[in-house]
Design a protein around this motif. Sequence first.
Motif, PDB file in Angstrom:
ATOM      1  N   MET A   1       0.846  -1.162  -0.042  1.00 44.56           N
ATOM      2  CA  MET A   1      -0.062  -0.060  -0.063  1.00 44.56           C
ATOM      3  C   MET A   1       0.900   1.218  -0.049  1.00 44.56           C
ATOM      4  SD  MET A   1      -2.830   0.927   2.863  1.00 44.56           S
ATOM      5  CE  MET A   1      -2.762   2.590   3.390  1.00 44.56           C
ATOM      6  N   THR A   2       0.475   2.260  -0.923  1.00 46.51           N
ATOM      7  CA  THR A   2       1.370   3.516  -0.764  1.00 46.51           C
ATOM      8  C   THR A   2       1.011   4.326   0.558  1.00 46.51           C
ATOM      9  OG1 THR A   2      -0.570   4.577  -2.030  1.00 46.51           O
ATOM     10  CG2 THR A   2       1.435   3.911  -3.327  1.00 46.51           C
ATOM     11  N   LEU A   3       1.974   4.781   1.097  1.00 43.81           N
ATOM     12  CA  LEU A   3       1.902   5.444   2.395  1.00 43.81           C
ATOM     13  C   LEU A   3       1.268   6.718   2.283  1.00 43.81           C
ATOM     14  CD1 LEU A   3       4.991   4.267   4.292  1.00 43.81           C
ATOM     15  CD2 LEU A   3       2.736   3.552   4.759  1.00 43.81           C
ATOM     16  N   TYR A   4       1.565   7.508   1.057  1.00 43.58           N
ATOM     17  CA  TYR A   4       1.214   8.591   0.840  1.00 43.58           C
ATOM     18  C   TYR A   4       1.015   9.333  -0.530  1.00 43.58           C
ATOM     19  CZ  TYR A   4       6.058  10.296   0.728  1.00 43.58           C
ATOM     20  OH  TYR A   4       7.386  10.070   0.578  1.00 43.58           O
ATOM     21  N   SER A   5       0.429  10.357  -1.053  1.00 39.98           N
ATOM     22  CA  SER A   5       0.729  10.807  -2.421  1.00 39.98           C
ATOM     23  C   SER A   5       1.232  12.155  -2.366  1.00 39.98           C
ATOM     24  CB  SER A   5      -0.477  10.704  -3.093  1.00 39.98           C
ATOM     25  OG  SER A   5      -1.570  11.517  -2.512  1.00 39.98           O
ATOM     26  N   ILE A   6       1.840  12.573  -3.348  1.00 45.44           N
ATOM     27  CA  ILE A   6       2.382  14.004  -3.540  1.00 45.44           C
ATOM     28  C   ILE A   6       1.698  14.900  -4.539  1.00 45.44           C
ATOM     29  CG2 ILE A   6       4.661  15.265  -3.812  1.00 45.44           C
ATOM     30  CD1 ILE A   6       6.091  12.654  -3.331  1.00 45.44           C
ATOM     31  N   SER A   7       1.466  16.191  -3.990  1.00 47.40           N
ATOM     32  CA  SER A   7       0.633  17.114  -4.887  1.00 47.40           C
ATOM     33  C   SER A   7       1.552  17.521  -5.682  1.00 47.40           C
ATOM     34  CB  SER A   7       0.036  17.925  -3.605  1.00 47.40           C
ATOM     35  OG  SER A   7      -0.329  19.291  -4.837  1.00 47.40           O
ATOM     36  N   ASP A   8       1.326  17.840  -6.859  1.00 44.01           N
ATOM     37  CA  ASP A   8       2.298  18.483  -8.163  1.00 44.01           C
ATOM     38  C   ASP A   8       1.957  19.994  -7.804  1.00 44.01           C
ATOM     39  OD1 ASP A   8      -0.346  18.425  -8.896  1.00 44.01           O
ATOM     40  OD2 ASP A   8       0.307  17.201 -10.657  1.00 44.01           O
ATOM     41  N   LYS A   9       1.261  20.525  -7.229  1.00 41.58           N
ATOM     42  CA  LYS A   9       1.274  21.963  -7.066  1.00 41.58           C
ATOM     43  C   LYS A   9       1.863  22.531  -5.790  1.00 41.58           C
ATOM     44  CE  LYS A   9      -2.478  25.715  -6.966  1.00 41.58           C
ATOM     45  NZ  LYS A   9      -3.077  26.019  -5.920  1.00 41.58           N
ATOM     46  N   LYS A  10       2.712  23.331  -5.827  1.00 40.23           N
ATOM     47  CA  LYS A  10       3.599  23.836  -4.618  1.00 40.23           C
ATOM     48  C   LYS A  10       2.702  24.843  -3.734  1.00 40.23           C
ATOM     49  CE  LYS A  10       7.805  22.320  -5.771  1.00 40.23           C
ATOM     50  NZ  LYS A  10       8.248  21.322  -5.112  1.00 40.23           N
ATOM     51  N   LEU A  11       2.815  24.594  -2.621  1.00 40.50           N
ATOM     52  CA  LEU A  11       2.417  25.547  -1.697  1.00 40.50           C
ATOM     53  C   LEU A  11       2.986  26.898  -1.461  1.00 40.50           C
ATOM     54  CD1 LEU A  11       0.111  24.876   0.350  1.00 40.50           C
ATOM     55  CD2 LEU A  11       1.584  24.078   1.960  1.00 40.50           C
ATOM     56  N   ASP A  12       2.278  27.862  -1.386  1.00 40.45           N
ATOM     57  CA  ASP A  12       2.675  29.108  -1.243  1.00 40.45           C
ATOM     58  C   ASP A  12       2.616  29.791   0.030  1.00 40.45           C
ATOM     59  OD1 ASP A  12       3.495  31.854  -1.692  1.00 40.45           O
ATOM     60  OD2 ASP A  12       2.090  32.219  -3.164  1.00 40.45           O
ATOM     61  N   GLY A  13       3.543  30.283   0.753  1.00 43.62           N
ATOM     62  CA  GLY A  13       3.470  30.777   2.104  1.00 43.62           C
ATOM     63  C   GLY A  13       3.169  32.288   2.045  1.00 43.62           C
ATOM     64  N   LYS A  14       2.917  32.632   0.708  1.00 43.16           N
ATOM     65  CA  LYS A  14       2.763  34.280   0.566  1.00 43.16           C
ATOM     66  C   LYS A  14       3.453  35.370   1.386  1.00 43.16           C
ATOM     67  CE  LYS A  14      -2.135  32.950  -0.155  1.00 43.16           C
ATOM     68  NZ  LYS A  14      -2.868  32.207   0.997  1.00 43.16           N
ATOM     69  N   CYS A  15       4.710  34.853   1.267  1.00 40.65           N
ATOM     70  CA  CYS A  15       5.757  35.767   1.957  1.00 40.65           C
ATOM     71  C   CYS A  15       6.090  37.079   1.224  1.00 40.65           C
ATOM     72  CB  CYS A  15       7.054  34.873   2.165  1.00 40.65           C
ATOM     73  SG  CYS A  15       6.912  33.898   3.506  1.00 40.65           S
ATOM     74  N   PRO A  16       6.169  38.284   1.699  1.00 35.42           N
ATOM     75  CA  PRO A  16       6.712  39.274   0.877  1.00 35.42           C
ATOM     76  C   PRO A  16       7.801  39.179   0.327  1.00 35.42           C
ATOM     77  CG  PRO A  16       6.512  39.965   3.233  1.00 35.42           C
ATOM     78  CD  PRO A  16       6.194  38.485   3.107  1.00 35.42           C
ATOM     79  N   THR A  17       8.126  39.919  -0.655  1.00 39.66           N
ATOM     80  CA  THR A  17       9.662  39.943  -1.430  1.00 39.66           C
ATOM     81  C   THR A  17      10.258  41.510  -1.031  1.00 39.66           C
ATOM     82  OG1 THR A  17       8.501  40.613  -3.445  1.00 39.66           O
ATOM     83  CG2 THR A  17       9.044  38.372  -3.159  1.00 39.66           C
ATOM     84  N   GLY A  18      11.319  41.660  -1.669  1.00 40.09           N
ATOM     85  CA  GLY A  18      12.026  42.742  -1.366  1.00 40.09           C
ATOM     86  C   GLY A  18      13.268  42.523  -0.295  1.00 40.09           C
ATOM     87  N   PRO A  19      13.698  43.688   0.031  1.00 42.50           N
ATOM     88  CA  PRO A  19      14.912  43.713   1.041  1.00 42.50           C
ATOM     89  C   PRO A  19      14.129  43.148   2.375  1.00 42.50           C
ATOM     90  CG  PRO A  19      14.857  45.725   0.152  1.00 42.50           C
ATOM     91  CD  PRO A  19      13.597  45.140  -0.487  1.00 42.50           C
ATOM     92  N   ILE A  20      14.926  42.147   2.973  1.00 47.52           N
ATOM     93  CA  ILE A  20      14.369  41.381   4.191  1.00 47.52           C
ATOM     94  C   ILE A  20      13.770  42.353   5.186  1.00 47.52           C
ATOM     95  CG2 ILE A  20      16.326  40.792   5.501  1.00 47.52           C
ATOM     96  CD1 ILE A  20      14.792  37.804   5.422  1.00 47.52           C
ATOM     97  N   GLU A  21      14.650  43.505   5.623  1.00 46.78           N
ATOM     98  CA  GLU A  21      14.512  44.502   6.587  1.00 46.78           C
ATOM     99  C   GLU A  21      13.116  45.311   6.361  1.00 46.78           C
ATOM    100  OE1 GLU A  21      17.163  44.275   4.655  1.00 46.78           O
ATOM    101  OE2 GLU A  21      17.492  46.165   4.058  1.00 46.78           O
ATOM    102  N   LYS A  22      12.696  45.285   5.184  1.00 47.37           N
ATOM    103  CA  LYS A  22      11.741  46.208   4.901  1.00 47.37           C
ATOM    104  C   LYS A  22      10.307  45.255   4.882  1.00 47.37           C
ATOM    105  CE  LYS A  22      13.944  50.279   3.114  1.00 47.37           C
ATOM    106  NZ  LYS A  22      14.720  50.445   1.883  1.00 47.37           N
ATOM    107  N   ARG A  23      10.383  44.025   4.769  1.00 47.29           N
ATOM    108  CA  ARG A  23       9.449  43.145   4.248  1.00 47.29           C
ATOM    109  C   ARG A  23       7.932  43.366   5.153  1.00 47.29           C
ATOM    110  NH1 ARG A  23      12.038  37.442   2.431  1.00 47.29           N
ATOM    111  NH2 ARG A  23      13.416  38.482   0.882  1.00 47.29           N
ATOM    112  N   TRP A  24       8.181  43.289   6.640  1.00 48.15           N
ATOM    113  CA  TRP A  24       7.179  43.437   7.372  1.00 48.15           C
ATOM    114  C   TRP A  24       6.661  44.720   7.464  1.00 48.15           C
ATOM    115  CZ3 TRP A  24       3.400  41.303   9.554  1.00 48.15           C
ATOM    116  CH2 TRP A  24       2.736  41.886  10.581  1.00 48.15           C
TER     117      TRP A  24
END
Lengths: 646, 247
Positions: A1-24
């Motif tokens: 029996m297969t133990l698990y399957s893998i989704s082919d769609k990547k999960l997005d953490g919705k993190c901001p981009t740009g210089p890290i010290e300005k993101r928040w």
Amino acid sequence: MTLYSISDKKLDGKCPTGPIEKRWTQHKASLRLVSPANKRRLDVIVVGTGLAGSSAAASLAELGYNVKVFCYQDSARRAHSIAAQGGINAAKNYMNDGDSVFRLFYDTVKGGDYRARESNVYRLAEVSANIIDQCVAQGVPFAREYGGYLDNRSFGGVQVSRTFYAKGQTGQQLLLGAYQALMRQVARGQAVLYSSHEMLDLVVIDGKARGIIARNLITGELERHGAHAVVLCTGGYGNVFFLSTNAKNSNATAIWRAHRRGAFFGNPCFTQIHPTCIPVSGDYQSKLTLMSESLRNDGRIWVPKKKDDPRKPTEIPEEERDYYLERRYPAFGNLVPRDVASRAAKERCDAGYGVGPSKMAVYLDFSDAIKRMGRAAIEAKYGNLFEIYQLITDENPYETPMRIYPAVHYTMGGLWVDYNLMSTIPGLFVCGEANFSDHGANRLGASALMQGLADGYFVLPYTIGDYLADDIRTPKIDTRHEAFEEAEKSVNERIEKLLSVRGKTPVDVLHRKLGLTMWDYCGMSRNAEGLKKALQIIDDLEDEFWKDVAVPGTGKEWNRELEKAGRVADFFELARLMCLDALHREESCGGHFREEYQTEDGEALRRDDLFSYVAAWEYTGHRQPPVLHKEDLIFEYCKPTVRSYK
Amino acid sequence: MKVYLKVWRQRNAQDPGRFVDYTVDGINPDMSFLEMLDVLNNRLISQGEDPIAFDSDCREGICGTCGLYINGRPHGPLPRATTCQVHMRHFKDGETIVIEPWRAKAFPVIKDLVVDRSAFDRIIQAGGYISVNTGQAPDGNAIPIPKEDASKAFDAATCIGCGACVAACKNASAMLFVAAKVAHLGRLPQGRIEARERVLNMLSQMEKEGFGGCTNTGACEAECPKGISLENIAFLNREFIKAKISF
């Protein structure tokens, strides 16, 4: 029996981009706001009153939301954050020793063995200084110097002193600060407190979290509570192992029930085994007690150089002692991170150098520190910890070294959340230890308190508004909705099922067996064969549980055995996912040590090309293969290297 | 070792309650007192009997959940320890041990050894806090606090809210609990601003909840597992007088 399957769609953490010290800062500026008049129309449920829950509930009520807050304890002040001992990190650089937000960020990402999100960790480091300010203003009596200014000490995995503390009771003092802030809101009527209530299910309407089913633990009544958003701050799941430093009633039911309703579970196998706990002394033992990591500032860890040395520790001369942490890791010595220190202790004991009656312990010795600073100074710093040690073991640690051994302490894994702390169920937010977000594969000491309060005071109050901005026209949630009907019915059926087994074996006995299995096969070191075996044992134990568990009494009264049975039933399901996650992650990182993947000198061997991702698991049914969703981890500022503390 | 227990059993608040005898043998002296009760309970459960209801959580002396009245003393024979920190080595083999709940009008019994202590939450709600919203705070080092004041505030703040002081007091007064909070906050400059309202409101709530008055017997201090000092009650009295004469 297969133990698990893998989704082919990547999960997005919705993190901001740009210089890290300005993101928040930039992210906050882009989040939508809810006007004071509209906040009055919005209800929020907060489950759990530890550091994350109390701080979130108090802050949301201050903003004007109608808050309902739930805890299983008889008072909100008793949540297990109260037991945190050593301290809380903050990048204040009050010590002038070169600390900065960037350094705290860097230490935390590296300490987590490059399995945490950079954006989240940077934000954590950024708000850390505000936490200290807030707590001081609330009257938290942190340790101070003679000039009246705040004192700091050092913790594992870092080379600066950035840990604020209140003797060995920092968690207690921080929690009382947050609890008092919450009580102030209860007095104002802006928050309503439901103590002695346990959440037993999440209610999802049209794909959104809209309420919970809670059981009044005094009367046994089931209650429906609706809200525009639900926040889970219910802590970690270390009690899967039965023996841990968690409180006896700490449990995973809230997050597990949410998982079953659609919230993905992130990195369930990442558990922290804390190196300095009082060793197990007998098979009746109900819990393990931590000896704060702060003790490693002044205590030295050693074992005899000779196997099975029968002498008392005080009779073993200096040259016949192996200070193995100082030997193996000269740069950090006794202050290596927890995962490293725990594995090193296990290695010595497995090799036959362990001490004490069980031979599963090492010494933590203060004699040098007492010589250097005097007994009074040690007493002032660690007095209450020494007292606790003596109460439990009947030995005086001022005169003979403490005996310590690693024990389950914290779980880095938890419900998966995006940058806004929202799970994969819209409207379900998760804060503190209950989420997976900031510590990667290993948490550094004094960072749990920091994260709990960061989430509750300074992150969620901003991010939840962005979600609720869409809900300002949504009327009060009607708890007569069929989703409430269905959830209450399923909770009721489960309670009836537990009560109807009428078997012979107490819950504790079965829980202890599960715990031992997890400790043996999914504890400090793991391998594929053992994990597969554990999966089989868990199935068998779960079958035994549902055939033979003894739950006395009824569901309509104070019934601790019934509460325990429900929690342990969930632990079986979670234990299976933990083993599966550990089996799938074919690398070693942080607290997850797979024996197949280690360097020649026994250090963890990461495989960044294959496993630099968060494993978020989707529930598909009881004993059904779950779906693995991957969120790739991108490192722009802390380039993954071999984590060296040598 | 073997012990004989006399345990208070009470189905609910309405039930008058009674003592029931149990014999527990095969005890390891290194067991904690609560682990001994766990062993007994698991035995009762296996026999299909109703286990003894008692409460505990952290089992390391800090959450304040546990609290049994053992042989006439809150938290048992050991000074400066909670019930969960008492071990069987502190009892004699063959000893008879009497176990009761906290007894106070303001702490009604829920079941057996479990009482309702929500009155303590309501006393804190009456003023046991500093009114500061999240985000309002100045820098942590902006208000230097003399080490001695901080340290006395800390000592008062280590109260775990277990209620042993109430159980020990012949008047079932909560004065030590209230005083610990009044002194914790009142000794800090941040807490001075609301000092007057705090002491008046917390004391009035204590009365409303049905706790008795303080007659300075000192039983609370003697039995407090955290060693909260009577000095805090003296501090509270000063605060009370100041509050009454200043406008």
